[in-house]
Design a protein around this motif. Structure first.
Motif, PDB file in Angstrom:
ATOM      1  N   ILE A  57      -3.036   9.004   5.513  1.00 52.83           N
ATOM      2  CA  ILE A  57      -3.787   8.159   4.569  1.00 52.83           C
ATOM      3  C   ILE A  57      -3.940   6.754   5.153  1.00 52.83           C
ATOM      4  O   ILE A  57      -5.029   6.181   5.145  1.00 52.83           O
ATOM      5  N   LEU A  58      -2.860   6.210   5.725  1.00 52.95           N
ATOM      6  CA  LEU A  58      -2.921   4.854   6.285  1.00 52.95           C
ATOM      7  C   LEU A  58      -3.829   4.786   7.515  1.00 52.95           C
ATOM      8  O   LEU A  58      -4.460   3.765   7.769  1.00 52.95           O
ATOM      9  N   ALA A  59      -3.906   5.889   8.257  1.00 56.19           N
ATOM     10  CA  ALA A  59      -4.766   5.901   9.447  1.00 56.19           C
ATOM     11  C   ALA A  59      -6.226   6.152   9.073  1.00 56.19           C
ATOM     12  O   ALA A  59      -7.108   6.056   9.915  1.00 56.19           O
ATOM     13  N   GLY A  60      -6.457   6.491   7.818  1.00 60.13           N
ATOM     14  CA  GLY A  60      -7.835   6.673   7.343  1.00 60.13           C
ATOM     15  C   GLY A  60      -8.366   8.085   7.480  1.00 60.13           C
ATOM     16  O   GLY A  60      -9.533   8.341   7.200  1.00 60.13           O
ATOM     17  N   SER A  61      -7.519   9.035   7.898  1.00 58.49           N
ATOM     18  CA  SER A  61      -8.046  10.402   8.018  1.00 58.49           C
ATOM     19  C   SER A  61      -8.037  11.133   6.673  1.00 58.49           C
ATOM     20  O   SER A  61      -8.656  12.177   6.531  1.00 58.49           O
ATOM     21  N   ARG A  62      -7.348  10.575   5.687  1.00 58.41           N
ATOM     22  CA  ARG A  62      -7.445  11.077   4.308  1.00 58.41           C
ATOM     23  C   ARG A  62      -7.696   9.888   3.401  1.00 58.41           C
ATOM     24  O   ARG A  62      -6.950   8.911   3.465  1.00 58.41           O
ATOM     25  N   ARG A  63      -8.722   9.985   2.577  1.00 58.08           N
ATOM     26  CA  ARG A  63      -9.066   8.842   1.726  1.00 58.08           C
ATOM     27  C   ARG A  63      -8.671   9.122   0.279  1.00 58.08           C
ATOM     28  O   ARG A  63      -8.896  10.207  -0.240  1.00 58.08           O
ATOM     29  N   VAL A  64      -8.093   8.126  -0.352  1.00 60.35           N
ATOM     30  CA  VAL A  64      -7.592   8.291  -1.718  1.00 60.35           C
ATOM     31  C   VAL A  64      -8.660   7.832  -2.715  1.00 60.35           C
ATOM     32  O   VAL A  64      -8.979   6.641  -2.768  1.00 60.35           O
ATOM     33  N   PRO A  65      -9.220   8.757  -3.509  1.00 60.44           N
ATOM     34  CA  PRO A  65     -10.209   8.332  -4.503  1.00 60.44           C
ATOM     35  C   PRO A  65      -9.554   7.417  -5.542  1.00 60.44           C
ATOM     36  O   PRO A  65      -8.426   7.660  -5.965  1.00 60.44           O
ATOM     37  N   LYS A  66     -10.285   6.366  -5.923  1.00 61.79           N
ATOM     38  CA  LYS A  66      -9.698   5.405  -6.874  1.00 61.79           C
ATOM     39  C   LYS A  66      -9.462   6.030  -8.244  1.00 61.79           C
ATOM     40  O   LYS A  66      -8.621   5.564  -9.001  1.00 61.79           O
ATOM     41  N   ASN A  67     -10.242   7.057  -8.568  1.00 58.19           N
ATOM     42  CA  ASN A  67     -10.112   7.640  -9.908  1.00 58.19           C
ATOM     43  C   ASN A  67      -9.045   8.735  -9.982  1.00 58.19           C
ATOM     44  O   ASN A  67      -8.912   9.406 -11.001  1.00 58.19           O
TER      45      ASN A  67
ATOM     46  N   GLU B  54       7.775   2.880   6.340  1.00 54.88           N
ATOM     47  CA  GLU B  54       7.743   1.996   7.523  1.00 54.88           C
ATOM     48  C   GLU B  54       7.387   2.787   8.779  1.00 54.88           C
ATOM     49  O   GLU B  54       6.554   2.361   9.580  1.00 54.88           O
ATOM     50  N   GLN B  55       8.004   3.948   8.926  1.00 53.88           N
ATOM     51  CA  GLN B  55       7.708   4.803  10.085  1.00 53.88           C
ATOM     52  C   GLN B  55       6.249   5.245  10.062  1.00 53.88           C
ATOM     53  O   GLN B  55       5.576   5.257  11.086  1.00 53.88           O
ATOM     54  N   ALA B  56       5.776   5.595   8.863  1.00 53.04           N
ATOM     55  CA  ALA B  56       4.383   6.060   8.720  1.00 53.04           C
ATOM     56  C   ALA B  56       3.404   4.948   9.086  1.00 53.04           C
ATOM     57  O   ALA B  56       2.363   5.205   9.698  1.00 53.04           O
ATOM     58  N   GLU B  57       3.755   3.712   8.733  1.00 50.77           N
ATOM     59  CA  GLU B  57       2.886   2.579   9.094  1.00 50.77           C
ATOM     60  C   GLU B  57       2.767   2.471  10.616  1.00 50.77           C
ATOM     61  O   GLU B  57       1.674   2.240  11.139  1.00 50.77           O
ATOM     62  N   GLY B  58       3.884   2.652  11.299  1.00 47.76           N
ATOM     63  CA  GLY B  58       3.883   2.596  12.772  1.00 47.76           C
ATOM     64  C   GLY B  58       3.016   3.698  13.366  1.00 47.76           C
ATOM     65  O   GLY B  58       2.213   3.455  14.268  1.00 47.76           O
ATOM     66  N   VAL B  59       3.165   4.898  12.835  1.00 45.48           N
ATOM     67  CA  VAL B  59       2.381   6.043  13.327  1.00 45.48           C
ATOM     68  C   VAL B  59       0.890   5.785  13.089  1.00 45.48           C
ATOM     69  O   VAL B  59       0.052   5.994  13.978  1.00 45.48           O
ATOM     70  N   ALA B  60       0.570   5.304  11.891  1.00 45.17           N
ATOM     71  CA  ALA B  60      -0.842   5.058  11.542  1.00 45.17           C
ATOM     72  C   ALA B  60      -1.437   3.957  12.423  1.00 45.17           C
ATOM     73  O   ALA B  60      -2.576   4.070  12.877  1.00 45.17           O
ATOM     74  N   ARG B  61      -0.637   2.903  12.660  1.00 41.85           N
ATOM     75  CA  ARG B  61      -1.116   1.811  13.526  1.00 41.85           C
ATOM     76  C   ARG B  61      -1.457   2.342  14.914  1.00 41.85           C
ATOM     77  O   ARG B  61      -2.500   2.026  15.470  1.00 41.85           O
ATOM     78  N   LYS B  62      -0.592   3.180  15.436  1.00 42.41           N
ATOM     79  CA  LYS B  62      -0.825   3.728  16.778  1.00 42.41           C
ATOM     80  C   LYS B  62      -2.073   4.613  16.776  1.00 42.41           C
ATOM     81  O   LYS B  62      -2.889   4.549  17.697  1.00 42.41           O
ATOM     82  N   ARG B  63      -2.237   5.417  15.718  1.00 43.69           N
ATOM     83  CA  ARG B  63      -3.410   6.303  15.666  1.00 43.69           C
ATOM     84  C   ARG B  63      -4.701   5.498  15.578  1.00 43.69           C
ATOM     85  O   ARG B  63      -5.695   5.839  16.202  1.00 43.69           O
ATOM     86  N   ARG B  64      -4.659   4.421  14.775  1.00 42.42           N
ATOM     87  CA  ARG B  64      -5.875   3.589  14.658  1.00 42.42           C
ATOM     88  C   ARG B  64      -6.187   2.913  15.986  1.00 42.42           C
ATOM     89  O   ARG B  64      -7.337   2.826  16.395  1.00 42.42           O
ATOM     90  N   PHE B  65      -5.125   2.456  16.676  1.00 41.51           N
ATOM     91  CA  PHE B  65      -5.322   1.796  17.963  1.00 41.51           C
ATOM     92  C   PHE B  65      -5.906   2.788  18.978  1.00 41.51           C
ATOM     93  O   PHE B  65      -6.865   2.474  19.692  1.00 41.51           O
ATOM     94  N   ASP B  66      -5.348   3.999  19.016  1.00 38.14           N
ATOM     95  CA  ASP B  66      -5.844   5.019  19.948  1.00 38.14           C
ATOM     96  C   ASP B  66      -7.305   5.359  19.646  1.00 38.14           C
ATOM     97  O   ASP B  66      -8.106   5.547  20.559  1.00 38.14           O
TER      98      ASP B  66
END
Lengths: 190, 140
Positions: A57-67, B54-66
């Motif tokens: 979700i944080l990397a943007g590969s899954r998007r969370v609908p606001k509703n 916290e770990q997930a944030e690190g993983v996500a940061r790396k994926r976005r950077f890649d």
């Protein structure tokens, strides 16, 4: 990371902000769901499963609908990832090595490799062991045993209750014992 | 036809799904009790959860950077290819002739590429991608 903030989806930053404000009750919900999926034999440790769900979700590969309630979405993501992880190496719906060997005699050479067969047998053994452990725990608890068997046999709560003439109080108390026992099998085992 | 029998995996799936449904519907009081029983209390469960986030944030940061790195690479590559196809046709033909002379491409390939400018472009793009020439047609 700020994209989506004006669309119908939470941006990763908005998601993280909400995640950091999650009440203890929701944290417990999410953590216990990840633990339940771990008991299911996902192939990922429960923490890794939750981490992967949040990371996607944080990397943007899954998007969370606001509703959609965020916790419900996160739980759905855990379910979906664990299901994909769990099924990716599956080769057939059989539940023992013996069954598999029987079938091999009639299946042409494009069938699974010996390594896959062994891995599948190990997974099957894992599922069998978990069910055996639960069965043993509920051996002296007829109400919990009935819920355990009934749920595996696709019975609804009301069908289980009616079949055993259980009051809703009795049902609820036994249901809690089933839930807690299942969740504690891996937390206290291994 | 052989009937596929129900597996332990399917039975366990149903059981676990029913437990997850219960967790989602539990009262706050019950779900806090569950934190105690599964993880030893609400404090340990929150500590563990924060660590996982916290770990997930690190993983996500790396994926976005890649992903960003890959995007830059693709953009750079496509701009190099755009440069080569924008050269004048006479220059493109002389690059091909040079590549043919020094044996980088065969006569046949060079000849078949003279049928149309699009064919010439394809061949030149290949030469850029293989690192034989740069985006201006100069040998590397």
């Amino acid at each position: 990371m700020e994209q989506d903030s004006t669309s119908g989806y939470l941006s990763p930053d908005e998601f993280l902000e909400q995640l950091n404000k999650l009440p203890a009750t929701d944290v417990s919900r999410v953590m216990n769901v990840a633990m339940a999926k771990y008991v299911n034999g996902t192939g990922m440790e429960f923490g890794d499963l939750l981490q992967e769900s949040i990371a996607r979700i944080l990397a943007g590969s899954r998007r969370v609908p606001k509703n959609v309630p965020m916790v419900a979405f996160l739980i759905q993501t855990i379910r979906s990832i664990s299901s994909t992880e769990r099924n990716k190496d599956d080769v057939a719906l059989v539940d023992s090595l013996e069954d598999r060997i029987d079938e091999l005699s009639t299946i042409p050479s494009h069938d699974p490799s010996p390594e896959q067969i062994i891995e599948e047998a190990q997974k099957s053994q894992y599922h069998r062991n978990v069910l055996d452990q639960l069965n043993a725990v509920f051996n002296d608890d007829p109400h919990a045993q009935a819920i355990f068997q009934g749920r595996m046999g696709r019975l609804s709560s009301s069908e289980i209750r009616e079949n055993l003439s259980m009051s809703s109080h009795e049902y609820d108390a036994a249901r809690k014992r089933v839930d807690r026992t299942l969740l504690r099998i891996k937390a206290q085992g291994d | 036809m052989k009937r596929i029998k129900e597996t332990d995996k399917e039975k366990l799936d149903r059981l676990v799904d029913s437990v997850i449904d219960d967790i989602q519907e539990m009262s706050d009081e019950e779900v806090l009790q569950l934190a105690l029983e599964t993880f030893g209390g609400i404090k340990p469960v929150i500590t563990k959860f924060n660590f996982i986030v916290e770990q997930a944030e690190g993983v996500a940061r790396k994926r976005r950077f890649d992903a960003a790195k890959e995007k830059v690479k693709v953009t750079r590559e496509s701009s190099r290819l755009v440069s080569i196809v924008n050269l004048p046709i006479e220059r493109k033909k002389s690059i091909l002739a040079m590549a043919q002379r020094n044996g980088t491409i065969t006569t046949l390939a060079a000849r078949s590429a003279t049928d149309s400018e699009a064919d010439i472009d394809t061949l030149l793009e290949d030469l850029v991608e293989f690192g034989v020439i740069d985006e201006n047609g100069n040998p590397r």
